[in-house]
Design a protein around this motif. Structure first.
Motif, mmCIF file in Angstrom:
data_model
loop_
_atom_site.group_PDB
_atom_site.id
_atom_site.type_symbol
_atom_site.label_atom_id
_atom_site.label_comp_id
_atom_site.label_asym_id
_atom_site.label_seq_id
_atom_site.Cartn_x
_atom_site.Cartn_y
_atom_site.Cartn_z
ATOM 1 N N SER A 29 -2.809 9.442 -5.433
ATOM 2 C CA SER A 29 -3.180 8.464 -4.835
ATOM 3 C C SER A 29 -1.628 9.293 -3.450
ATOM 4 O O SER A 29 -1.898 9.406 -2.088
ATOM 5 C CB SER A 29 -2.000 6.897 -4.947
ATOM 6 O OG SER A 29 -0.922 7.636 -5.585
ATOM 7 N N LYS A 63 -1.328 1.160 1.740
ATOM 8 C CA LYS A 63 -1.007 2.909 1.763
ATOM 9 C C LYS A 63 -2.710 3.233 2.464
ATOM 10 O O LYS A 63 -2.417 4.136 2.486
ATOM 11 C CB LYS A 63 -0.201 3.655 0.799
ATOM 12 C CG LYS A 63 0.684 3.285 0.244
ATOM 13 C CD LYS A 63 0.963 4.061 -1.353
ATOM 14 C CE LYS A 63 2.111 4.107 -1.757
ATOM 15 N NZ LYS A 63 3.110 4.373 -1.194
ATOM 16 N N GLY A 114 -5.808 8.635 4.419
ATOM 17 C CA GLY A 114 -6.038 7.053 3.796
ATOM 18 C C GLY A 114 -7.145 7.709 3.043
ATOM 19 O O GLY A 114 -7.670 8.468 3.375
ATOM 20 N N GLU A 132 -2.854 9.714 1.326
ATOM 21 C CA GLU A 132 -1.966 9.312 1.687
ATOM 22 C C GLU A 132 -1.765 10.131 2.868
ATOM 23 O O GLU A 132 -1.889 10.101 4.275
ATOM 24 C CB GLU A 132 -0.500 8.119 1.315
ATOM 25 C CG GLU A 132 0.203 7.681 1.898
ATOM 26 C CD GLU A 132 1.088 6.983 1.557
ATOM 27 O OE1 GLU A 132 2.033 6.630 2.583
ATOM 28 O OE2 GLU A 132 1.396 7.416 0.119
#
Length: 244
Positions: free
Chosen positions: A122, A172, A130, A126
């Motif tokens: 993740s 996020k 994204g 991010e």
């Protein structure tokens, strides 16, 4: 949210067979720039490497190992899409003598493997402005199948974790998709004694591409799964997907 596969860099765990292999094919067909084939043995991806050339990159991972997943993340820093497909199934009902052993194995892969993949990737997604995180759950995550009780319980836990990830990752800029197939024509379906009920793995792969584009959270891709999804829809929309 909406996520288009074209031009993206993807990573698929368990990419060398079954649903994972079909997902790789669908991603490349839809214009993915690169797909990391995350497998236990990179030699098992030789056929895909021969077919897709430099569009795929075989990489080694053992999803039961947090260290292995961390090492994988160091190699795949350009990823914008993770499809956490790898999983294990054991045949164990609540009275089976080996239930605890079977459940521990499934939790280590199906639940903790998911957690470690999300923790490792993740931040990468991010940082790459994204993307999306896809988790292969199962209809067994919302309905117990007696002879597969340990598996059902592990997938129920994975589904719960996926919901938590949605709450944390969507802000996020990371779309989260929870996929709930029924029996699919794979080695796992054969192991579960459901091979005659299985639909082609491409059904799941194509549905994932469409679901990412439409921005949905739940996906019930095949005919049995859609029956489950139809019965579950009201609860899912009013409780699981409700804005907190």
């Amino acid at each position: 949210m909406s996520f288009d596969i074209n031009g993206q860099v993807a990573l698929v765990t368990g990419a060398n067979r079954g649903i994972g292999k079909a997902i790789v094919a669908a991603l490349i067909e839809q214009g993915a720039k690169k797909v990391y084939l995350a497998v236990r043995d990179v030699k098992s991806a030789a056929e895909q490497t021969s077919e897709y050339g430099d569009k795929v990159v075989p990489v080694q991972v053992d999803v039961s190992s947090a260290d292995s997943i961390a090492n994988l993340a160091e190699q795949a820093t350009d990823v914008t899409l993770v499809v956490n497909n790898a999983g294990v199934l054991e045949l164990a009902n609540p009275l089976s003598a080996d239930f605890a052993q079977a459940f521990a194995k499934e939790v280590n892969v199906n639940v903790l493997g998911l957690v470690h993949m999300a923790q490792a990737f993740s931040p990468i997604i991010e940082a790459n402005q994204g993307g999306a995180f896809v988790q292969l759950n199962s209809v067994a995550s919302i309905k117990n199948f007696t002879d597969l009780t340990s598996y059902s319980a592990s997938k129920a836990a994975a589904y719960s974790v996926t919901q938590g990830l949605k709450a944390l990752l969507v802000p996020k800029g990371i779309e989260v998709l929870s996929v709930h197939p029924g029996p699919i024509a794979t080695d796992m379906a054969t192991q579960a004694g459901m091979e005659e009920m299985g639909e082609p793995a491409s059904v799941v792969a194509d549905a994932i591409v469409a679901a990412l584009k439409s921005g949905q959270f739940h996906l019930f891709p095949d005919s049995m799964a859609r029956d489950f999804g139809g019965a579950y829809q009201s609860y899912a929309e009013s409780v699981i997907e409700a804005v907190e």
